[in-house]
Scaffold this active site. Sequence first.
Site, short mmCIF file in Angstrom:
data_model
loop_
_atom_site.label_atom_id
_atom_site.label_comp_id
_atom_site.label_asym_id
_atom_site.label_seq_id
_atom_site.Cartn_x
_atom_site.Cartn_y
_atom_site.Cartn_z
N ASP A 11 34.56 44.55 60.74
CA ASP A 11 35.52 43.42 60.01
C ASP A 11 36.18 44.07 58.99
OD1 ASP A 11 36.08 40.79 59.19
OD2 ASP A 11 34.93 41.14 57.44
N SER A 12 37.31 43.20 58.60
CA SER A 12 38.34 43.76 57.77
C SER A 12 37.71 44.08 56.33
CB SER A 12 39.54 42.72 57.69
OG SER A 12 38.84 41.66 57.12
N CYS A 74 35.25 39.75 63.34
CA CYS A 74 36.48 39.26 62.51
C CYS A 74 37.37 38.68 63.53
CB CYS A 74 37.35 40.71 62.00
SG CYS A 74 38.96 40.39 61.25
N GLU A 153 36.04 38.42 48.76
CA GLU A 153 36.08 39.96 48.61
C GLU A 153 36.04 40.32 47.11
OE1 GLU A 153 36.27 42.88 50.68
OE2 GLU A 153 36.13 41.65 52.44
N CYS A 185 37.29 32.20 60.33
CA CYS A 185 37.40 33.47 59.81
C CYS A 185 35.91 33.70 59.52
CB CYS A 185 38.32 33.44 58.47
SG CYS A 185 38.40 34.87 57.34
N HIS A 187 35.02 35.38 56.88
CA HIS A 187 34.77 35.25 55.52
C HIS A 187 34.25 33.78 54.79
CE1 HIS A 187 36.79 39.20 55.33
NE2 HIS A 187 36.58 39.34 54.16
N1 DGL Z 1 37.14 38.10 58.26
C1 DGL Z 1 38.34 38.03 58.91
C2 DGL Z 1 38.66 37.02 59.98
O1 DGL Z 1 37.52 36.75 60.56
C3 DGL Z 1 39.57 38.62 58.26
C4 DGL Z 1 40.01 38.30 57.04
C5 DGL Z 1 41.18 39.27 56.60
O2 DGL Z 1 41.16 40.36 56.39
O3 DGL Z 1 42.32 38.41 56.56
O4 DGL Z 1 39.64 36.69 60.34
#
Ligand code: DGL
Length: 270
Positions: A11-12, A74, A153, A185, A187
Amino acid sequence: MKNQQPIGFIDSGVGGLTVVKEVMKQLPNENIIYLGDTARCPYGPRSTEEVITFTWQMVDFLLKKDIKMLVIACNTATAAALESIKEKLLIPVVGVILPGTRAAVKATKNGRIGVIGTKGTVASGSYKRAIQEKVPEIKVISLACPKFVSIVESNQYHTSVAKKIVSESLFSLRRQHLDTLILGCTHYPLLRPIIQNVMGETVTLIDSGAETIGEVSMLLDYFSIANKKNPQARRAFYTTGSTLLFNEIANDWLAPENVDSKQVILGGEK
Ligand code: DGL
Protein backbone atom coordinates in the site's frame (compact mmCIF):
# COMPACT_ATOMS: atom_id res chain seq x y z
CA MET A 1 7.03 -25.50 0.73
CA LYS A 2 4.91 -23.02 -1.20
CA ASN A 3 2.23 -23.19 1.52
CA GLN A 4 4.61 -21.71 4.09
CA GLN A 5 5.76 -18.84 1.88
CA PRO A 6 4.27 -15.49 2.89
CA ILE A 7 1.52 -13.51 1.18
CA GLY A 8 2.76 -10.04 0.26
CA PHE A 9 0.71 -6.87 0.80
CA ILE A 10 1.50 -3.42 -0.56
CA ASP A 11 0.00 0.00 0.00
CA SER A 12 1.09 3.63 -0.22
CA GLY A 13 1.11 3.74 3.60
CA VAL A 14 -0.81 2.31 6.54
CA GLY A 15 -4.09 1.84 4.61
CA GLY A 16 -3.37 -1.74 3.62
CA LEU A 17 -3.30 -2.65 7.31
CA THR A 18 -7.10 -2.65 7.11
CA VAL A 19 -6.73 -5.56 4.69
CA VAL A 20 -4.13 -7.27 6.89
CA LYS A 21 -6.50 -7.02 9.86
CA GLU A 22 -9.03 -9.12 7.93
CA VAL A 23 -6.36 -11.66 6.93
CA MET A 24 -5.37 -12.06 10.57
CA LYS A 25 -9.03 -12.74 11.37
CA GLN A 26 -9.99 -14.95 8.43
CA LEU A 27 -6.66 -16.60 7.57
CA PRO A 28 -4.63 -16.55 10.81
CA ASN A 29 -2.28 -19.35 9.66
CA GLU A 30 -0.87 -17.31 6.81
CA ASN A 31 2.60 -15.80 7.06
CA ILE A 32 2.53 -12.27 5.75
CA ILE A 33 4.85 -9.48 4.65
CA TYR A 34 3.55 -5.94 4.46
CA LEU A 35 5.16 -2.96 2.78
CA GLY A 36 3.78 0.58 3.09
CA ASP A 37 5.42 3.32 1.01
CA THR A 38 4.70 5.89 3.72
CA ALA A 39 7.56 8.21 2.66
CA ARG A 40 5.85 8.82 -0.69
CA CYS A 41 2.23 8.69 0.50
CA PRO A 42 -0.25 9.86 -0.76
CA TYR A 43 -0.38 8.17 -4.14
CA GLY A 44 -3.86 9.58 -4.83
CA PRO A 45 -2.80 12.93 -6.37
CA ARG A 46 0.12 11.46 -8.37
CA SER A 47 0.14 10.69 -12.09
CA THR A 48 -0.70 7.17 -13.23
CA GLU A 49 2.88 6.71 -14.53
CA GLU A 50 4.36 7.63 -11.17
CA VAL A 51 1.99 5.31 -9.29
CA ILE A 52 2.93 2.47 -11.66
CA THR A 53 6.66 3.10 -11.10
CA PHE A 54 6.32 3.23 -7.30
CA THR A 55 4.08 0.17 -7.24
CA TRP A 56 6.58 -1.87 -9.24
CA GLN A 57 9.34 -0.86 -6.80
CA MET A 58 7.24 -2.26 -3.96
CA VAL A 59 6.47 -5.41 -5.93
CA ASP A 60 10.17 -5.99 -6.69
CA PHE A 61 10.97 -5.67 -2.98
CA LEU A 62 8.39 -8.31 -2.05
CA LEU A 63 9.34 -10.68 -4.86
CA LYS A 64 12.81 -10.89 -3.29
CA LYS A 65 11.07 -12.13 -0.11
CA ASP A 66 9.70 -15.09 -2.04
CA ILE A 67 5.98 -14.36 -1.66
CA LYS A 68 3.46 -16.94 -2.91
CA MET A 69 0.73 -14.38 -3.66
CA LEU A 70 0.57 -10.59 -4.00
CA VAL A 71 -2.27 -8.44 -2.70
CA ILE A 72 -2.28 -4.87 -3.98
CA ALA A 73 -3.96 -3.50 -0.84
CA CYS A 74 -4.31 -0.04 -2.37
CA ASN A 75 -7.09 1.06 -4.69
CA THR A 76 -5.00 3.75 -6.37
CA ALA A 77 -2.25 1.25 -7.21
CA THR A 78 -4.81 -1.37 -8.22
CA ALA A 79 -6.47 1.05 -10.64
CA ALA A 80 -3.13 2.06 -12.14
CA ALA A 81 -1.07 -1.11 -12.15
CA LEU A 82 -3.01 -4.32 -11.45
CA GLU A 83 -3.33 -5.46 -15.05
CA SER A 84 0.35 -4.99 -15.96
CA ILE A 85 1.53 -6.65 -12.74
CA LYS A 86 -0.83 -9.57 -13.21
CA GLU A 87 0.47 -10.06 -16.73
CA LYS A 88 4.11 -10.24 -15.66
CA LEU A 89 4.04 -12.18 -12.38
CA LEU A 90 3.92 -15.95 -12.13
CA ILE A 91 2.14 -15.89 -8.75
CA PRO A 92 -1.54 -14.96 -8.17
CA VAL A 93 -2.07 -11.20 -7.94
CA VAL A 94 -5.18 -9.74 -6.30
CA GLY A 95 -6.41 -6.14 -6.37
CA VAL A 96 -8.97 -4.52 -4.09
CA ILE A 97 -11.40 -3.01 -6.58
CA LEU A 98 -13.34 -5.93 -8.06
CA PRO A 99 -14.17 -7.61 -4.73
CA GLY A 100 -15.68 -4.32 -3.50
CA THR A 101 -17.81 -3.96 -6.60
CA ARG A 102 -19.19 -7.50 -6.21
CA ALA A 103 -20.19 -6.85 -2.60
CA ALA A 104 -21.81 -3.51 -3.49
CA VAL A 105 -23.81 -4.96 -6.38
CA LYS A 106 -25.04 -7.65 -4.01
CA ALA A 107 -25.90 -5.17 -1.25
CA THR A 108 -27.76 -2.45 -3.15
CA LYS A 109 -31.54 -2.58 -3.23
CA ASN A 110 -32.30 0.79 -4.83
CA GLY A 111 -29.51 0.62 -7.45
CA ARG A 112 -27.72 3.74 -6.22
CA ILE A 113 -24.14 3.08 -5.16
CA GLY A 114 -21.67 5.69 -3.98
CA VAL A 115 -17.90 5.32 -4.26
CA ILE A 116 -15.41 7.37 -2.28
CA GLY A 117 -11.70 7.13 -3.00
CA THR A 118 -8.59 9.05 -3.91
CA LYS A 119 -8.37 11.42 -6.85
CA GLY A 120 -6.51 8.78 -8.87
CA THR A 121 -9.02 6.02 -8.17
CA VAL A 122 -12.05 8.18 -8.94
CA ALA A 123 -10.45 9.60 -12.10
CA SER A 124 -9.67 6.07 -13.34
CA GLY A 125 -13.40 5.29 -13.39
CA SER A 126 -12.53 1.72 -12.37
CA TYR A 127 -15.37 1.24 -9.87
CA LYS A 128 -18.06 2.75 -12.07
CA ARG A 129 -16.92 0.69 -15.06
CA ALA A 130 -16.74 -2.58 -13.14
CA ILE A 131 -20.16 -2.09 -11.53
CA GLN A 132 -21.89 -1.09 -14.76
CA GLU A 133 -20.26 -3.95 -16.68
CA LYS A 134 -22.14 -6.22 -14.29
CA VAL A 135 -25.42 -4.29 -14.02
CA PRO A 136 -25.66 -1.35 -16.46
CA GLU A 137 -28.74 0.10 -14.75
CA ILE A 138 -26.97 0.81 -11.47
CA LYS A 139 -26.27 4.47 -10.88
CA VAL A 140 -22.75 5.08 -9.52
CA ILE A 141 -21.94 8.38 -7.85
CA SER A 142 -18.21 8.85 -7.21
CA LEU A 143 -16.47 11.36 -5.00
CA ALA A 144 -12.78 11.95 -4.35
CA CYS A 145 -11.99 12.65 -0.69
CA PRO A 146 -8.38 13.84 -0.88
CA LYS A 147 -8.20 14.92 2.77
CA PHE A 148 -8.97 11.55 4.34
CA VAL A 149 -5.62 9.81 3.76
CA SER A 150 -3.56 12.45 5.57
CA ILE A 151 -5.92 12.32 8.59
CA VAL A 152 -5.18 8.62 8.87
CA GLU A 153 -1.45 8.81 8.13
CA SER A 154 -1.02 11.51 10.79
CA ASN A 155 -2.83 9.32 13.34
CA GLN A 156 -5.70 11.80 13.76
CA TYR A 157 -8.51 9.44 12.81
CA HIS A 158 -10.04 9.45 16.31
CA THR A 159 -10.16 13.27 16.59
CA SER A 160 -12.77 16.00 16.18
CA VAL A 161 -10.76 17.32 13.21
CA ALA A 162 -11.48 14.01 11.48
CA LYS A 163 -15.19 14.36 12.23
CA LYS A 164 -15.30 17.86 10.78
CA ILE A 165 -13.43 16.97 7.59
CA VAL A 166 -15.46 13.80 6.94
CA SER A 167 -18.72 15.59 7.53
CA GLU A 168 -17.79 18.48 5.18
CA SER A 169 -16.39 16.17 2.49
CA LEU A 170 -19.43 13.87 2.36
CA PHE A 171 -22.02 16.66 2.47
CA SER A 172 -22.93 16.42 -1.24
CA LEU A 173 -23.24 12.62 -1.13
CA ARG A 174 -25.86 12.72 1.60
CA ARG A 175 -28.45 14.07 -0.84
CA GLN A 176 -27.90 11.32 -3.41
CA HIS A 177 -30.28 8.71 -1.91
CA LEU A 178 -27.55 6.08 -1.81
CA ASP A 179 -28.22 2.82 -0.03
CA THR A 180 -24.64 1.53 -0.46
CA LEU A 181 -21.30 3.30 -0.20
CA ILE A 182 -17.99 1.71 -1.19
CA LEU A 183 -14.96 2.71 0.86
CA GLY A 184 -12.76 2.73 -2.24
CA CYS A 185 -9.52 3.50 -0.42
CA THR A 186 -7.95 1.14 2.08
CA HIS A 187 -7.24 4.01 4.47
CA TYR A 188 -10.95 4.80 4.89
CA PRO A 189 -12.02 1.88 7.13
CA LEU A 190 -10.07 3.61 9.92
CA LEU A 191 -12.62 6.41 9.58
CA ARG A 192 -15.53 4.00 9.25
CA PRO A 193 -17.46 4.92 12.44
CA ILE A 194 -17.32 8.60 11.48
CA ILE A 195 -18.31 7.93 7.86
CA GLN A 196 -21.21 5.74 9.01
CA ASN A 197 -22.36 8.41 11.40
CA VAL A 198 -22.28 11.09 8.70
CA MET A 199 -24.03 8.95 6.04
CA GLY A 200 -26.60 7.49 8.45
CA GLU A 201 -27.39 3.93 9.48
CA THR A 202 -29.48 3.21 6.36
CA VAL A 203 -26.40 3.31 4.12
CA THR A 204 -24.47 0.01 3.90
CA LEU A 205 -20.73 0.62 3.88
CA ILE A 206 -18.62 -1.75 1.79
CA ASP A 207 -15.01 -2.20 2.83
CA SER A 208 -13.27 -3.15 -0.42
CA GLY A 209 -10.13 -4.36 1.29
CA ALA A 210 -11.98 -6.63 3.68
CA GLU A 211 -14.01 -8.05 0.78
CA THR A 212 -10.74 -8.93 -0.94
CA ILE A 213 -9.89 -11.57 1.63
CA GLY A 214 -12.69 -13.78 0.32
CA GLU A 215 -10.90 -13.78 -3.03
CA VAL A 216 -7.51 -14.41 -1.41
CA SER A 217 -8.93 -17.35 0.51
CA MET A 218 -10.55 -18.77 -2.60
CA LEU A 219 -7.32 -18.52 -4.63
CA LEU A 220 -5.25 -20.13 -1.85
CA ASP A 221 -7.64 -23.09 -1.96
CA TYR A 222 -7.81 -23.18 -5.74
CA PHE A 223 -4.01 -23.33 -6.11
CA SER A 224 -3.66 -25.57 -3.01
CA ILE A 225 -1.21 -23.14 -1.41
CA ALA A 226 -3.04 -22.33 1.85
CA ASN A 227 -1.02 -22.65 5.06
CA LYS A 228 -3.12 -24.97 7.15
CA LYS A 229 -1.23 -25.56 10.39
CA ASN A 230 0.72 -22.56 11.53
CA PRO A 231 -0.31 -21.29 14.96
CA GLN A 232 2.78 -19.04 15.13
CA ALA A 233 2.23 -17.15 11.88
CA ARG A 234 5.11 -14.82 10.99
CA ARG A 235 4.10 -11.25 10.21
CA ALA A 236 6.72 -8.78 9.02
CA PHE A 237 6.06 -5.11 8.42
CA TYR A 238 8.15 -2.67 6.38
CA THR A 239 7.70 1.04 5.79
CA THR A 240 9.65 3.57 3.75
CA GLY A 241 8.79 6.27 6.32
CA SER A 242 8.95 6.68 10.10
CA THR A 243 8.78 3.34 11.89
CA LEU A 244 7.58 5.11 15.04
CA LEU A 245 4.45 6.55 13.48
CA PHE A 246 3.83 3.37 11.50
CA ASN A 247 4.08 1.23 14.64
CA GLU A 248 1.77 3.57 16.58
CA ILE A 249 -1.01 3.27 13.99
CA ALA A 250 -0.40 -0.43 13.31
CA ASN A 251 -0.45 -1.33 16.99
CA ASP A 252 -3.65 0.62 17.55
CA TRP A 253 -5.35 -0.93 14.53
CA LEU A 254 -4.02 -4.49 14.76
CA ALA A 255 -3.99 -4.91 18.57
CA PRO A 256 -2.99 -7.21 20.23
CA GLU A 257 -0.42 -7.81 17.44
CA ASN A 258 2.92 -6.33 18.40
CA VAL A 259 4.14 -4.56 15.27
CA ASP A 260 7.81 -3.63 15.12
CA SER A 261 8.32 -2.40 11.58
CA LYS A 262 11.60 -2.01 9.72
CA GLN A 263 12.47 0.86 7.45
CA VAL A 264 13.41 0.25 3.84
CA ILE A 265 14.42 2.56 1.04
CA LEU A 266 12.89 2.15 -2.39
CA GLY A 267 14.48 3.73 -5.47
CA GLY A 268 15.05 7.43 -4.56
CA GLU A 269 12.29 9.27 -2.67
CA LYS A 270 10.44 12.18 -4.24
N1 DGL B 1 -4.69 3.43 0.47
C1 DGL B 1 -4.70 3.87 -0.85
C2 DGL B 1 -5.90 3.49 -1.65
O1 DGL B 1 -6.54 2.52 -1.33
C3 DGL B 1 -4.03 5.11 -1.30
C4 DGL B 1 -4.07 6.34 -0.52
C5 DGL B 1 -3.11 7.35 -1.12
O2 DGL B 1 -1.91 7.09 -1.05
O3 DGL B 1 -3.55 8.37 -1.66
O4 DGL B 1 -6.21 4.11 -2.62
